[in-house]
Design a protein around this motif. Structure first.
Motif, PDB file in Angstrom:
ATOM      1  N   LEU A 109     -38.287 -41.829  -4.671  1.00  0.00           N
ATOM      2  CA  LEU A 109     -37.176 -40.681  -5.528  1.00  0.00           C
ATOM      3  C   LEU A 109     -37.334 -40.808  -6.910  1.00  0.00           C
ATOM      4  O   LEU A 109     -36.674 -39.524  -7.300  1.00  0.00           O
ATOM      5  N   ALA A 110     -37.627 -41.225  -6.601  1.00  0.00           N
ATOM      6  CA  ALA A 110     -38.450 -41.856  -8.350  1.00  0.00           C
ATOM      7  C   ALA A 110     -38.958 -40.201  -9.281  1.00  0.00           C
ATOM      8  O   ALA A 110     -38.590 -39.484 -10.230  1.00  0.00           O
ATOM      9  N   HIS A 111     -40.134 -40.492  -8.554  1.00  0.00           N
ATOM     10  CA  HIS A 111     -40.656 -39.427  -8.486  1.00  0.00           C
ATOM     11  C   HIS A 111     -40.295 -37.779  -8.479  1.00  0.00           C
ATOM     12  O   HIS A 111     -40.332 -37.368  -9.447  1.00  0.00           O
ATOM     13  N   TYR A 112     -39.682 -37.607  -7.185  1.00  0.00           N
ATOM     14  CA  TYR A 112     -38.746 -35.861  -7.516  1.00  0.00           C
ATOM     15  C   TYR A 112     -37.768 -36.662  -8.203  1.00  0.00           C
ATOM     16  O   TYR A 112     -37.703 -35.149  -8.824  1.00  0.00           O
ATOM     17  N   THR A 113     -37.127 -37.165  -8.763  1.00  0.00           N
ATOM     18  CA  THR A 113     -35.864 -36.861  -9.767  1.00  0.00           C
ATOM     19  C   THR A 113     -36.584 -36.961 -11.008  1.00  0.00           C
ATOM     20  O   THR A 113     -36.522 -35.985 -11.646  1.00  0.00           O
ATOM     21  N   ALA A 114     -37.931 -37.059 -11.226  1.00  0.00           N
ATOM     22  CA  ALA A 114     -38.728 -36.800 -12.180  1.00  0.00           C
ATOM     23  C   ALA A 114     -39.216 -35.132 -12.082  1.00  0.00           C
ATOM     24  O   ALA A 114     -39.683 -34.958 -13.411  1.00  0.00           O
ATOM     25  N   ALA A 115     -39.484 -34.023 -11.668  1.00  0.00           N
ATOM     26  CA  ALA A 115     -40.100 -33.640 -11.393  1.00  0.00           C
ATOM     27  C   ALA A 115     -39.126 -32.183 -11.628  1.00  0.00           C
ATOM     28  O   ALA A 115     -38.916 -31.489 -12.194  1.00  0.00           O
ATOM     29  N   LEU A 166     -38.662 -29.700 -14.507  1.00  0.00           N
ATOM     30  CA  LEU A 166     -38.605 -28.310 -14.100  1.00  0.00           C
ATOM     31  C   LEU A 166     -37.099 -27.649 -14.423  1.00  0.00           C
ATOM     32  O   LEU A 166     -37.343 -26.286 -14.208  1.00  0.00           O
ATOM     33  N   ARG A 167     -36.718 -28.428 -14.619  1.00  0.00           N
ATOM     34  CA  ARG A 167     -35.337 -28.743 -15.140  1.00  0.00           C
ATOM     35  C   ARG A 167     -35.286 -27.996 -16.874  1.00  0.00           C
ATOM     36  O   ARG A 167     -34.639 -27.188 -17.461  1.00  0.00           O
ATOM     37  N   TYR A 168     -36.169 -28.497 -17.046  1.00  0.00           N
ATOM     38  CA  TYR A 168     -36.150 -28.341 -18.609  1.00  0.00           C
ATOM     39  C   TYR A 168     -37.263 -26.894 -18.714  1.00  0.00           C
ATOM     40  O   TYR A 168     -36.967 -26.331 -19.783  1.00  0.00           O
ATOM     41  N   LEU A 169     -38.576 -26.412 -18.155  1.00  0.00           N
ATOM     42  CA  LEU A 169     -38.644 -25.082 -18.110  1.00  0.00           C
ATOM     43  C   LEU A 169     -37.706 -24.308 -17.733  1.00  0.00           C
ATOM     44  O   LEU A 169     -37.785 -22.819 -18.083  1.00  0.00           O
ATOM     45  N   LYS A 170     -37.162 -24.184 -17.250  1.00  0.00           N
ATOM     46  CA  LYS A 170     -36.088 -23.392 -16.304  1.00  0.00           C
ATOM     47  C   LYS A 170     -35.196 -22.970 -17.911  1.00  0.00           C
ATOM     48  O   LYS A 170     -34.596 -21.615 -18.038  1.00  0.00           O
ATOM     49  N   GLY A 171     -35.254 -24.091 -18.812  1.00  0.00           N
ATOM     50  CA  GLY A 171     -34.139 -23.972 -19.638  1.00  0.00           C
ATOM     51  C   GLY A 171     -34.571 -23.247 -20.830  1.00  0.00           C
ATOM     52  O   GLY A 171     -34.258 -23.248 -21.706  1.00  0.00           O
ATOM     53  N   CYS A 172     -36.246 -23.377 -20.800  1.00  0.00           N
ATOM     54  CA  CYS A 172     -37.088 -22.926 -22.147  1.00  0.00           C
ATOM     55  C   CYS A 172     -37.939 -21.136 -21.794  1.00  0.00           C
ATOM     56  O   CYS A 172     -39.272 -22.362 -21.891  1.00  0.00           O
ATOM     57  N   PRO A 173     -37.949 -20.539 -20.950  1.00  0.00           N
ATOM     58  CA  PRO A 173     -38.904 -19.837 -20.747  1.00  0.00           C
ATOM     59  C   PRO A 173     -39.357 -19.290 -21.798  1.00  0.00           C
ATOM     60  O   PRO A 173     -40.549 -18.733 -21.283  1.00  0.00           O
ATOM     61  N   GLY A 174     -38.885 -18.941 -23.245  1.00  0.00           N
ATOM     62  CA  GLY A 174     -39.487 -18.314 -23.917  1.00  0.00           C
ATOM     63  C   GLY A 174     -40.115 -18.788 -25.145  1.00  0.00           C
ATOM     64  O   GLY A 174     -40.400 -18.433 -25.776  1.00  0.00           O
ATOM     65  N   LYS A 175     -40.400 -20.922 -24.545  1.00  0.00           N
ATOM     66  CA  LYS A 175     -41.314 -20.989 -25.954  1.00  0.00           C
ATOM     67  C   LYS A 175     -42.047 -21.289 -25.883  1.00  0.00           C
ATOM     68  O   LYS A 175     -43.034 -21.511 -24.519  1.00  0.00           O
ATOM     69  N   GLY A 176     -42.870 -21.176 -26.707  1.00  0.00           N
ATOM     70  CA  GLY A 176     -44.662 -21.014 -26.735  1.00  0.00           C
ATOM     71  C   GLY A 176     -45.013 -20.972 -28.504  1.00  0.00           C
ATOM     72  O   GLY A 176     -44.113 -21.558 -29.244  1.00  0.00           O
ATOM     73  N   LEU A 177     -46.119 -21.602 -28.039  1.00  0.00           N
ATOM     74  CA  LEU A 177     -46.687 -21.788 -29.289  1.00  0.00           C
ATOM     75  C   LEU A 177     -47.212 -20.671 -30.708  1.00  0.00           C
ATOM     76  O   LEU A 177     -46.890 -20.051 -30.078  1.00  0.00           O
ATOM     77  N   PHE A 178     -47.022 -21.333 -31.986  1.00  0.00           N
ATOM     78  CA  PHE A 178     -46.749 -20.049 -33.051  1.00  0.00           C
ATOM     79  C   PHE A 178     -48.198 -20.392 -33.440  1.00  0.00           C
ATOM     80  O   PHE A 178     -48.744 -21.472 -34.469  1.00  0.00           O
ATOM     81  N   PHE A 179     -49.337 -18.989 -33.759  1.00  0.00           N
ATOM     82  CA  PHE A 179     -50.626 -19.672 -34.381  1.00  0.00           C
ATOM     83  C   PHE A 179     -50.186 -19.247 -35.482  1.00  0.00           C
ATOM     84  O   PHE A 179     -50.087 -17.146 -35.380  1.00  0.00           O
ATOM     85  N   SER A 180     -49.858 -19.467 -36.904  1.00  0.00           N
ATOM     86  CA  SER A 180     -49.912 -18.267 -38.152  1.00  0.00           C
ATOM     87  C   SER A 180     -51.624 -18.673 -38.401  1.00  0.00           C
ATOM     88  O   SER A 180     -52.397 -19.273 -38.360  1.00  0.00           O
TER      89      SER A 180
END
Length: 208
Positions: free
Chosen positions: A6-12, A16-30
Motif C-alpha cells: 500500500l505504501a508503494h501504491y500511495t507513492a505512485a 501521478l497527482r504531481y504530474l497531472k498538476g503540471c503538464p506544461g512544466k519543462g526545462l528551459f535552455f537559455s
C-alpha cells in the motif's frame, strides 16, 4: 515491483497527482548561458541520504549537472552497498558524480565545445572533502580505497574543483531528501511552465 504494498501504491499515486498538476512544466535552455560545467544551482553536484532505505539500509545517491544555468544531467539511484557512515555515503555519491562529470566533459570535447572556466563539483559534507584531500589511508577509509583514488586523481588532474556548499543550498537534496525542500529546490532547476506567462527577462530573450 515484485512485492508492491500500500505504501508503494500511495507513492505512485502521489507522483501521478504531481504530474497531472503540471503538464506544461519543462526545462528551459537559455541560448545565452555560459559554457561552464557547474554543480549546485549552476553546476554539477552530489548528495547522499545515509541509510535512507528502511528495507535494506542502502543510501541513495543523487546528483545533477548544469552547463551555465541549464540542467543537462541528473540521476538518483540506490547505492549498491551499505555505508557505515554518512561520510562514506556522501563520498560514494561524490565518486559517482565525478564519473558523470568526466563523461560530460569528454562528450563536450567530442562535440568540439570548450568550457569557459574550470568545472566545479559541490558537496555539502566536510568529511567527504577531507577524504578527497587527505592522501593518508587509515582503517576508517581503507574500504573506500578505489573511490578515494578516483576522486582525488581527477581533482588533482584538474578535471574539477571540489567546493563545499551549505546543505541549505544543496540542490541535490531534491533527489534524496524528504519533500520539505522540494518546492524551493525545484524553482532553482530552471523549470518553466508553458501555461504560465514567462518573466519579462525570459520573454525579452526569446523574442530578440
Amino acid at each position: 515491483m515484485s512485492k508492491p504494498t500500500l505504501a508503494h501504491y500511495t507513492a505512485a499515486i502521489r507522483v501521478l497527482r504531481y504530474l497531472k498538476g503540471c503538464p506544461g512544466k519543462g526545462l528551459f535552455f537559455s541560448r545565452t548561458c555560459s559554457s561552464q560545467l557547474l554543480g549546485f544551482s549552476d553546476a554539477g553536484f552530489s548528495d547522499a541520504d545515509w541509510a535512507t532505505c528502511i528495507d535494506s539500509r542502502h543510501s541513495v545517491t543523487g546528483y545533477c549537472f548544469f552547463i551555465g544555468n541549464s540542467l543537462v544531467s541528473w540521476k538518483t539511484k540506490k547505492q549498491p552497498t551499505v555505508s557505515r557512515s554518512s561520510s562514506e555515503a556522501e563520498y560514494r555519491a561524490l565518486a559517482s558524480a565525478t564519473c558523470e562529470l568526466q563523461w560530460i566533459t569528454h562528450l563536450l570535447r567530442d562535440l568540439q565545445t570548450s568550457l569557459s572556466k574550470p568545472s566545479l563539483l559541490y558537496c555539502d559534507n566536510n568529511s567527504a572533502l577531507h577524504i578527497a584531500a587527505n592522501p593518508v589511508f587509515h582503517e576508517h577509509t581503507e574500504h573506500l580505497d578505489i573511490d578515494c583514488h578516483l576522486v582525488r586523481e581527477k581533482s588533482q588532474a584538474g578535471l574539477m574543483l571540489l567546493l563545499l556548499v551549505p546543505s541549505s543550498n544543496q540542490l541535490a537534496d531534491i533527489f534524496t531528501n524528504p519533500p520539505h525542500s522540494f518546492s524551493t529546490n525545484l524553482s532553482k532547476l530552471q523549470l518553466q511552465d508553458i501555461f504560465v506567462p514567462p518573466a519579462c527577462g525570459v520573454l525579452t530573450e526569446n523574442t530578440t
